[in-house]
Structures are given as structure tokens and as C-alpha cells.
Design a protein around this motif. Structure first.
Motif, PDB file in Angstrom:
ATOM      1  N   GLN A 111       0.826  -1.202   0.000  1.00 19.17           N
ATOM      2  CA  GLN A 111       0.000   0.000   0.000  1.00 19.17           C
ATOM      3  C   GLN A 111       0.866   1.260   0.000  1.00 19.17           C
ATOM      4  O   GLN A 111       0.619   2.196  -0.773  1.00 19.17           O
ATOM      5  N   ALA A 112       1.885   1.278   0.854  1.00 13.83           N
ATOM      6  CA  ALA A 112       2.705   2.484   0.991  1.00 13.83           C
ATOM      7  C   ALA A 112       3.546   2.759  -0.252  1.00 13.83           C
ATOM      8  O   ALA A 112       3.717   3.917  -0.652  1.00 13.83           O
ATOM      9  N   ALA A 113       4.051   1.709  -0.891  1.00 16.46           N
ATOM     10  CA  ALA A 113       4.979   1.887  -2.007  1.00 16.46           C
ATOM     11  C   ALA A 113       4.296   1.913  -3.367  1.00 16.46           C
ATOM     12  O   ALA A 113       4.806   2.549  -4.301  1.00 16.46           O
ATOM     13  N   SER A 114       3.157   1.240  -3.510  1.00 18.00           N
ATOM     14  CA  SER A 114       2.524   1.095  -4.823  1.00 18.00           C
ATOM     15  C   SER A 114       1.130   1.707  -4.875  1.00 18.00           C
ATOM     16  O   SER A 114       0.862   2.637  -5.645  1.00 18.00           O
ATOM     17  N   LEU A 115       0.236   1.181  -4.054  1.00 17.96           N
ATOM     18  CA  LEU A 115      -1.167   1.577  -4.155  1.00 17.96           C
ATOM     19  C   LEU A 115      -1.375   3.062  -3.848  1.00 17.96           C
ATOM     20  O   LEU A 115      -1.990   3.783  -4.636  1.00 17.96           O
ATOM     21  N   GLY A 116      -0.889   3.523  -2.718  1.00 18.52           N
ATOM     22  CA  GLY A 116      -1.121   4.906  -2.306  1.00 18.52           C
ATOM     23  C   GLY A 116      -0.585   5.929  -3.293  1.00 18.52           C
ATOM     24  O   GLY A 116      -1.323   6.838  -3.722  1.00 18.52           O
ATOM     25  N   PRO A 117       0.696   5.829  -3.679  1.00 19.08           N
ATOM     26  CA  PRO A 117       1.241   6.821  -4.622  1.00 19.08           C
ATOM     27  C   PRO A 117       0.504   6.860  -5.962  1.00 19.08           C
ATOM     28  O   PRO A 117       0.228   7.943  -6.497  1.00 19.08           O
ATOM     29  N   ILE A 118       0.189   5.694  -6.514  1.00 18.14           N
ATOM     30  CA  ILE A 118      -0.483   5.672  -7.812  1.00 18.14           C
ATOM     31  C   ILE A 118      -1.905   6.207  -7.700  1.00 18.14           C
ATOM     32  O   ILE A 118      -2.344   7.046  -8.511  1.00 18.14           O
ATOM     33  N   LEU A 119      -2.655   5.759  -6.705  1.00 20.40           N
ATOM     34  CA  LEU A 119      -4.035   6.218  -6.572  1.00 20.40           C
ATOM     35  C   LEU A 119      -4.101   7.696  -6.229  1.00 20.40           C
ATOM     36  O   LEU A 119      -5.004   8.408  -6.688  1.00 20.40           O
ATOM     37  N   GLY A 120      -3.146   8.167  -5.436  1.00 19.76           N
ATOM     38  CA  GLY A 120      -3.115   9.590  -5.123  1.00 19.76           C
ATOM     39  C   GLY A 120      -2.909  10.438  -6.369  1.00 19.76           C
ATOM     40  O   GLY A 120      -3.592  11.463  -6.569  1.00 19.76           O
ATOM     41  N   GLN A 121      -1.990  10.023  -7.232  1.00 23.34           N
ATOM     42  CA  GLN A 121      -1.760  10.748  -8.476  1.00 23.34           C
ATOM     43  C   GLN A 121      -2.961  10.633  -9.419  1.00 23.34           C
ATOM     44  O   GLN A 121      -3.306  11.586 -10.126  1.00 23.34           O
ATOM     45  N   MET A 122      -3.597   9.463  -9.408  1.00 20.02           N
ATOM     46  CA  MET A 122      -4.766   9.274 -10.264  1.00 20.02           C
ATOM     47  C   MET A 122      -5.891  10.222  -9.856  1.00 20.02           C
ATOM     48  O   MET A 122      -6.529  10.855 -10.711  1.00 20.02           O
ATOM     49  N   ILE A 137      -3.170  10.502 -17.361  1.00 23.11           N
ATOM     50  CA  ILE A 137      -4.397   9.824 -16.950  1.00 23.11           C
ATOM     51  C   ILE A 137      -4.432   8.400 -17.491  1.00 23.11           C
ATOM     52  O   ILE A 137      -4.823   7.458 -16.783  1.00 23.11           O
ATOM     53  N   ASP A 138      -4.020   8.228 -18.743  1.00 30.48           N
ATOM     54  CA  ASP A 138      -4.015   6.887 -19.341  1.00 30.48           C
ATOM     55  C   ASP A 138      -3.012   5.978 -18.629  1.00 30.48           C
ATOM     56  O   ASP A 138      -3.339   4.827 -18.288  1.00 30.48           O
ATOM     57  N   ARG A 139      -1.814   6.475 -18.401  1.00 26.19           N
ATOM     58  CA  ARG A 139      -0.781   5.658 -17.766  1.00 26.19           C
ATOM     59  C   ARG A 139      -1.162   5.294 -16.338  1.00 26.19           C
ATOM     60  O   ARG A 139      -1.051   4.135 -15.920  1.00 26.19           O
ATOM     61  N   LEU A 140      -1.603   6.291 -15.580  1.00 18.47           N
ATOM     62  CA  LEU A 140      -2.003   6.036 -14.198  1.00 18.47           C
ATOM     63  C   LEU A 140      -3.260   5.169 -14.142  1.00 18.47           C
ATOM     64  O   LEU A 140      -3.407   4.348 -13.228  1.00 18.47           O
ATOM     65  N   GLY A 141      -4.160   5.342 -15.113  1.00 20.41           N
ATOM     66  CA  GLY A 141      -5.366   4.525 -15.141  1.00 20.41           C
ATOM     67  C   GLY A 141      -5.057   3.050 -15.327  1.00 20.41           C
ATOM     68  O   GLY A 141      -5.669   2.182 -14.685  1.00 20.41           O
ATOM     69  N   LYS A 142      -4.112   2.756 -16.192  1.00 22.02           N
ATOM     70  CA  LYS A 142      -3.731   1.362 -16.414  1.00 22.02           C
ATOM     71  C   LYS A 142      -3.097   0.765 -15.157  1.00 22.02           C
ATOM     72  O   LYS A 142      -3.372  -0.391 -14.803  1.00 22.02           O
ATOM     73  N   GLU A 143      -2.253   1.524 -14.502  1.00 23.31           N
ATOM     74  CA  GLU A 143      -1.610   1.011 -13.294  1.00 23.31           C
ATOM     75  C   GLU A 143      -2.611   0.894 -12.146  1.00 23.31           C
ATOM     76  O   GLU A 143      -2.547  -0.041 -11.346  1.00 23.31           O
ATOM     77  N   THR A 144      -3.564   1.824 -12.069  1.00 23.27           N
ATOM     78  CA  THR A 144      -4.626   1.721 -11.060  1.00 23.27           C
ATOM     79  C   THR A 144      -5.414   0.433 -11.260  1.00 23.27           C
ATOM     80  O   THR A 144      -5.673  -0.305 -10.297  1.00 23.27           O
ATOM     81  N   ALA A 145      -5.799   0.154 -12.484  1.00 25.07           N
ATOM     82  CA  ALA A 145      -6.551  -1.069 -12.779  1.00 25.07           C
ATOM     83  C   ALA A 145      -5.719  -2.307 -12.445  1.00 25.07           C
ATOM     84  O   ALA A 145      -6.255  -3.301 -11.921  1.00 25.07           O
ATOM     85  N   ARG A 146      -4.426  -2.263 -12.735  1.00 23.91           N
ATOM     86  CA  ARG A 146      -3.569  -3.412 -12.407  1.00 23.91           C
ATOM     87  C   ARG A 146      -3.525  -3.657 -10.905  1.00 23.91           C
ATOM     88  O   ARG A 146      -3.622  -4.807 -10.442  1.00 23.91           O
ATOM     89  N   LEU A 147      -3.417  -2.575 -10.131  1.00 19.27           N
ATOM     90  CA  LEU A 147      -3.362  -2.717  -8.682  1.00 19.27           C
ATOM     91  C   LEU A 147      -4.692  -3.227  -8.121  1.00 19.27           C
ATOM     92  O   LEU A 147      -4.710  -4.039  -7.188  1.00 19.27           O
ATOM     93  N   TYR A 148      -5.796  -2.763  -8.680  1.00 21.13           N
ATOM     94  CA  TYR A 148      -7.102  -3.293  -8.284  1.00 21.13           C
ATOM     95  C   TYR A 148      -7.179  -4.789  -8.581  1.00 21.13           C
ATOM     96  O   TYR A 148      -7.720  -5.564  -7.786  1.00 21.13           O
ATOM     97  N   ASP A 149      -6.646  -5.186  -9.727  1.00 25.08           N
ATOM     98  CA  ASP A 149      -6.643  -6.609 -10.079  1.00 25.08           C
ATOM     99  C   ASP A 149      -5.834  -7.423  -9.078  1.00 25.08           C
ATOM    100  O   ASP A 149      -6.220  -8.549  -8.715  1.00 25.08           O
TER     101      ASP A 149
END
Length: 230
Positions: A111-122, A137-149
Motif C-alpha cells: 500500500q505504501a509503495a505502490s497503491l497509495g502513490p499511484i491512486l493519489g496521483q490518479m 491519466i491513461d498511464r495512471l489509469g492502467k496502473e490503477t486497474a492493475r493494482l485493483y486486479d
């Protein structure tokens, strides 16, 4: 591998430097779930109070949340570090066995290293940036979806992230509850949806968000966030 918990010789006397952001809510949830007495010191980031010299003495990074644990004679900043300290200090919401502890820690740091930083920027680029940046938005959106997965798969065969309710759930929940601002719909993530419902129903979580409303009503939140990014 052995691990020695911090000895709880006196009850924690917590001073909590707080604003109801996702990171602030992590600590609010722990304090309410554990029933720890604490004093809230609001740090209004919309007014730049986190840059005040007196706050810097508590948080060298000039970011909240931060705590002063008078019982342990220690001050801490960074929400993950605070959660781990409080869990070890109280013996709550982290397993005592090495394997269980490792499970919690890997997801706490995820959460601290991956989820939080990406979702915060999204959230920022989708909702508060002064101009639209499609590439971001496209780049962060893809990574957000990956983290949700990643989380969706993790929750396939368990109710909570590390098996039992822990500081890993407390760390992730305040970010996932903002899924709409991240462009995510829970129809694609039934396991996450069920997990959010379980955590949302907990009385300690409810109390934490009630306190957040008392500090900064939701009706003020969007205007405050917009001002922060001007």
C-alpha cells in the motif's frame, strides 16, 4: 526467525496530528479500533499548517499524519510506520507468529509503495489538475486497474487482506473507498466490493470517519482540495 514485541508497560498516551485525508484516516481507524485514548491536533493542510516549525519538530517530512506516543517517549511520521508502531505497541491487528506477521507487512508496504502513490496521483490528474493531461491519466489509469486486479485476486479466498483483519486493511481501505474518484467501478471487482462492505461495517471504522467529519466536513473537502492544487 523470532520477533519481540515492544513491551506495553504503560498505556499509550497518543497525541495525534491529523487531517482526514486517506493517510490520516489510516491512523484514525487504528486508534478507534484499538480503543486507544488520544488527543487530536488538527493540521489543516489547506492553510499550510503542516509547514509550521512546531509541526516540523514532530514530522521532519512536514506531512501528516504524525503522532507523539508519550508512553513510549517517541514521535513518528509516515502512516505505515505509525500503524506498525501502534500494532506492536499494543499487540493488536498484527499476528505474533513470523509467517502471519510477514503476510501483513508485505501488504502494508504494498500500500505504501505502490497503491497509495499511484491512486493519489490518479485522483489528482482526474479531478484536480488545472489542465487535462491525457498521457498521465491513461498511464495512471492502467496502473490503477492493475493494482485493483492484484487486490481482487488476493481477496478471492479470504475475507481480509492478510486473512484476519489487520493494519494492512486499515492502510488500504481509505484509498479504495475513493474508487469513483479513481475512475473505478466495483462491478468489475466483486471481492473488493465485499471487502469494502465488511470494513465499512466495523464500528471503529465508522467512528473514525465521524471524527473526520467533525474535523473537516465532506462538503468542504472538494473546495479545499482544489485550492491545494492551484
Amino acid at each position: 526467525m523470532s520477533h519481540t514485541n515492544i513491551e506495553l508497560t504503560t498505556p499509550p498516551e497518543i497525541e495525534f496530528y491529523y487531517w482526514p485525508t486517506a493517510n490520516g484516516q489510516k491512523i484514525a481507524i487504528f486508534l478507534e479500533e484499538a480503543g486507544l485514548p488520544h488527543i487530536i491536533h488538527p493540521v489543516d493542510i489547506s492553510k499550510g499548517e503542516h509547514f509550521a516549525p512546531e509541526f516540523e519538530r514532530v514530522s521532519a517530512n512536514k506531512r501528516m499524519p504524525a503522532i507523539v506516543d508519550r508512553g513510549a517517549n517517541v514521535s513518528l511520521f509516515e502512516s505505515g510506520a505509525i500503524l506498525l508502531h501502534l500494532a506492536e505497541r499494543t499487540g493488536q491487528f498484527i499476528p505474533r507468529d513470523a509467517n502471519g506477521r510477514a503476510e501483513v507487512l508485505q501488504w502494508l508496504f504494498w500500500q505504501a509503495a505502490s497503491l497509495g502513490p499511484i491512486l493519489g496521483q490518479m485522483v489528482f490528474f482526474r479531478n484536480f489538475a488545472s489542465e487535462q493531461v491525457p498521457f498521465a491519466i491513461d498511464r495512471l489509469g492502467k496502473e490503477t486497474a492493475r493494482l485493483y486486479d492484484v487486490l481482487e485476486k488476493r481477496l478471492l479466498d479470504r475475507s481480509y487482506i492478510a486473512g484476519t483483519y489487520s493494519i494492512a486493511d486499515m492502510a488500504v481501505y481509505p484509498w479504495l473507498i475513493q474508487h469513483e474518484n479513481q475512475g473505478q467501478t466495483l462491478d468489475k471487482y466483486p471481492n473488493i466490493k465485499h471487502w469494502l462492505e465488511l470494513v465499512s461495517a466495523r464500528s471503529g471504522v465508522k467512528r473514525a470517519y465521524i471524527k473526520g467529519e467533525e474535523v473537516r466536513p465532506t462538503t468542504q473537502a472538494d473546495a479545499i482540495r482544489a485550492n491545494l492544487f492551484e
